[in-house]
Design a protein around this motif. Structure first.
Motif, PDB file in Angstrom:
ATOM      1  N   LYS A 141       0.863  -1.132   0.049  1.00  0.00           N
ATOM      2  CA  LYS A 141       0.136   0.025   0.040  1.00  0.00           C
ATOM      3  C   LYS A 141       0.944   1.101  -0.087  1.00  0.00           C
ATOM      4  O   LYS A 141       0.371   2.508  -0.242  1.00  0.00           O
ATOM      5  N   ASP A 142       2.176   1.114   0.284  1.00  0.00           N
ATOM      6  CA  ASP A 142       3.131   2.153   0.220  1.00  0.00           C
ATOM      7  C   ASP A 142       3.719   2.339  -1.049  1.00  0.00           C
ATOM      8  O   ASP A 142       4.556   3.515  -1.157  1.00  0.00           O
ATOM      9  N   LYS A 144       3.790   3.222  -4.863  1.00  0.00           N
ATOM     10  CA  LYS A 144       2.909   4.008  -5.879  1.00  0.00           C
ATOM     11  C   LYS A 144       3.093   3.541  -7.184  1.00  0.00           C
ATOM     12  O   LYS A 144       2.259   3.413  -7.884  1.00  0.00           O
ATOM     13  N   ASP A 145       4.395   3.028  -7.538  1.00  0.00           N
ATOM     14  CA  ASP A 145       4.830   2.444  -9.089  1.00  0.00           C
ATOM     15  C   ASP A 145       6.113   1.517  -8.970  1.00  0.00           C
ATOM     16  O   ASP A 145       6.993   1.777  -8.002  1.00  0.00           O
ATOM     17  N   GLU A 161       8.921   3.538  -6.663  1.00  0.00           N
ATOM     18  CA  GLU A 161       8.516   5.077  -6.200  1.00  0.00           C
ATOM     19  C   GLU A 161       7.437   4.885  -5.338  1.00  0.00           C
ATOM     20  O   GLU A 161       6.349   4.137  -5.481  1.00  0.00           O
ATOM     21  N   ASN A 163       4.716   6.297  -2.255  1.00  0.00           N
ATOM     22  CA  ASN A 163       3.676   7.566  -2.000  1.00  0.00           C
ATOM     23  C   ASN A 163       4.251   8.116  -0.656  1.00  0.00           C
ATOM     24  O   ASN A 163       5.375   7.934  -0.145  1.00  0.00           O
ATOM     25  N   GLU A 164       3.222   9.006  -0.174  1.00  0.00           N
ATOM     26  CA  GLU A 164       4.159  10.010   0.876  1.00  0.00           C
ATOM     27  C   GLU A 164       4.339   9.174   2.097  1.00  0.00           C
ATOM     28  O   GLU A 164       5.474   9.312   2.806  1.00  0.00           O
ATOM     29  N   SER A 165       3.246   8.302   2.497  1.00  0.00           N
ATOM     30  CA  SER A 165       3.591   7.458   3.774  1.00  0.00           C
ATOM     31  C   SER A 165       4.749   6.278   3.627  1.00  0.00           C
ATOM     32  O   SER A 165       5.686   6.395   4.441  1.00  0.00           O
ATOM     33  N   LYS A 167       7.436   6.989   1.572  1.00  0.00           N
ATOM     34  CA  LYS A 167       8.527   7.878   1.401  1.00  0.00           C
ATOM     35  C   LYS A 167       9.210   8.170   2.740  1.00  0.00           C
ATOM     36  O   LYS A 167      10.562   7.693   2.838  1.00  0.00           O
TER      37      LYS A 167
END
Length: 419
Positions: A141-142, A144-145, A161, A163-165, A167
Motif C-alpha cells: 500500500k506504500d 506508488k509505482d 516509487e 507514496n508519501e507514507s 517515502k
C-alpha cells in the motif's frame, strides 16, 4: 503470335493455380497436424490455441469486494492487479472479468487445486518490505509505482516509487539499515533481497541484481500488483472437471466437422466447379481464422467455437451470393469471364451490408458482455472479417485462374442452361 501468347498465359495461370492450391493444402496440413522442418517444429492449432475453462477444465473463483460500494476505476485496477498475480503462476490464458457491480470472476483453466488458487491468487495477498530485524518496514500500500528497465551499465534494474507514507517509512529504514539487506516478500515468497547502499529520502529507489530484464520485469509487476486497493472475499469456488471439458470439446469439434463437411458437399454438388473453388477458399478461411486465434492468444471456449462455426456458414453465404449473381449474368447471354466479374460487383453491396451489421452486433456484444459472451463475440468478429477477405480476394482470384486455365469455361460448370 496471339495464339502463342494465349498458350503462355494459360500455362502461367495453370502453374499459379496449382501453386495456390498446394500452398493452401500445406497450410491446412501444418495447421491441423503440425510440421517439422529440420530442428524447427510448427505446432498444430490444438497446441497453440488457448483453451478456456469449459474445454480443459479448471477452477472458477468468484470474488466479492468487502466494505461497501466501489467505483469502476478501482474495480478495473483490482482486475488488472489480479491478472498480474495470476500470470505469476504461469497461467496466461486465465480470464479475470468484472461480474455485476462489486464482484470479480477468475477462471483458471488447467488448475484443479482450489486450495492452491485461494492461497495464492484469490486472496488479497500482502507485499512486505522486511528489514534484517525481521520487522515489516512497509507494505504494498506504500508503493506508488514499479518499473523495470535497463540502466546505464546495460544491466536490468527495477525502479521503485513510494507514496508519501512509504517515502517517510523507507527513508527511516534505509538510514537505519545502510549496508544491510531489505527483503521484499509477496506473502511468504521472497522476491528479492537488495542491499541498502545509501539512505533514500526522495521516495525513489533502484533495485539491481536481476539476472535478466525479463526477471526484473516479472518482479516489478508483482511488486506493483502487491497492493490491492480493496479487500476481496471468495464467495464461490467451482471446479470444472477435465472430463466434462474434453467431452464438450470433442462433441463440439465433431459437430463442427460434420457441419463443415455438409457445407463443402452442398457447394460441390449445387455449384459444380465454382463449388470446388469455394471449398478451397473455405479451407483457407478455416486455417486463417484458427491462425488468427493462435496469433492473438484468443482463449477458445465452447461459446467461441459456436461463434466460429457460425462464421463458416456466413463465409459460404458470401460465395452463394456471388455465384447466384454470376448465374443471373450468364442467363442474360454474357461471357463467363464477364459474368463472374459482374457477379462479384453485384454481390458486393449485399455481402458488405450483411457482414457489417453483424460486426456491429459483435462489437456491441464484446463491449457490453462478459465471460463466454465476449468469447462468442470476439470469434464472430474475427471470423466475419476474414470471411470477407477470403470471399472477395481468394475466391475471385481462384475463379479468374480457373477460367484462364480452362477448367471453368462452360455454362454446365455453373449448372446453367440457356433456353
Amino acid at each position: 503470335m496471339q495464339r502463342k501468347g494465349k498458350k503462355m498465359k494459360k500455362k502461367k495461370s495453370t502453374i499459379l493455380f496449382l501453386i495456390s492450391v498446394l500452398v493452401i493444402g500445406i497450410l491446412a496440413f501444418t495447421g491441423f497436424h503440425g510440421l517439422t522442418i529440420g530442428d524447427y517444429r510448427f505446432k498444430p492449432f490444438t497446441e497453440t490455441i488457448n483453451k478456456g475453462l469449459d474445454i480443459q477444465g479448471g477452477i472458477s473463483v468468484l470474488e466479492e469486494v468487502q466494505g461497501g460500494n466501489v467505483d469502476n476505476k478501482t474495480l478495473d485496477r483490482t482486475i488488472e492487479l489480479i491478472s498480474m498475480r495470476v500470470n505469476k503462476m504461469g497461467v496466461s490464458e486465465t480470464a479475470v472479468a468484472k461480474e455485476g457491480i462489486k464482484r470479480i470472476r477468475i477462471d483458471i483453466p488447467g488448475k484443479f487445486d482450489s486450495k492452491e488458487i485461494l492461497d495464492t491468487v484469490a486472496k488479497s495477498g500482502t507485499l512486505k518490505f522486511v528489514g534484517p530485524d525481521k520487522k515489516v518496514i512497509l507494505t504494498g500500500k506504500d508503493v506508488k509505482d514499479s518499473t523495470a528497465y535497463t540502466n546505464d551499465d546495460n544491466q536490468p534494474a527495477i525502479g521503485l516509487e513510494f507514496n508519501e507514507s512509504g517515502k517517510k517509512k523507507f527513508a527511516v529504514a534505509t538510514e537505519k539499515f545502510i549496508g544491510q539487506p531489505i527483503a521484499i516478500y509477496m506473502d511468504s515468497d521472497l522476491l528479492t533481497n537488495p542491499r541498502v547502499d545509501a539512505a533514500i529520502t526522495d521516495g525513489k529507489a533502484v533495485i539491481t541484481g536481476s539476472k535478466t530484464l525479463e526477471e526484473a520485469t516479472k518482479q516489478s509487476e508483482i511488486i506493483k500488483s502487491g497492493a490491492l486497493p480493496v479487500t476481496l472475499k471468495a464467495v464461490s469456488v467451482q471446479t470444472v472437471g477435465a472430463t466434462v471439458g474434453s467431452n464438450a470439446l470433442s462433441q463440439s469439434m465433431k459437430a463442427g466437422a460434420i457441419g463443415t463437411l455438409f457445407v463443402l458437399l452442398f457447394m460441390l454438388l449445387y455449384y459444380r466447379v465454382p463449388g470446388i473453388i469455394a471449398d478451397i477458399s473455405l479451407i483457407l478461411y478455416v486455417v486463417l481464422v484458427l491462425g488468427a486465434f493462435s496469433l492473438m492468444n484468443v482463449t477458445l471456449t465452447i461459446a467461441g467455437i459456436a461463434g466460429f462455426l457460425l462464421t463458416i456458414g456466413m463465409a459460404v453465404d458470401a460465395n452463394v451470393l456471388i455465384f447466384e449473381r454470376t448465374r443471373e449474368e450468364l442467363r442474360t447471354g454474357k461471357s463467363i469471364k464477364s459474368s463472374v466479374h459482374s457477379g462479384f460487383h453485384r454481390a458486393l453491396p449485399s455481402i458488405l451490408d450483411s457482414n457489417i451489421t453483424t460486426i456491429i452486433s459483435g462489437v456491441v456484444l464484446y463491449s457490453m458482455g462478459s465471460g463466454s459472451v465476449k468469447g462468442f463475440a470476439l470469434t464472430l468478429v474475427i471470423g466475419i472479417l476474414i470471411s470477407i477477405f477470403t470471399a472477395l480476394t481468394c475466391t475471385k482470384f481462384l475463379l479468374k485462374l480457373a477460367i484462364e486455365v480452362g477448367i471453368l469455361n462452360k455454362l454446365s460448370h455453373f449448372g446453367v442452361k440457356r433456353g
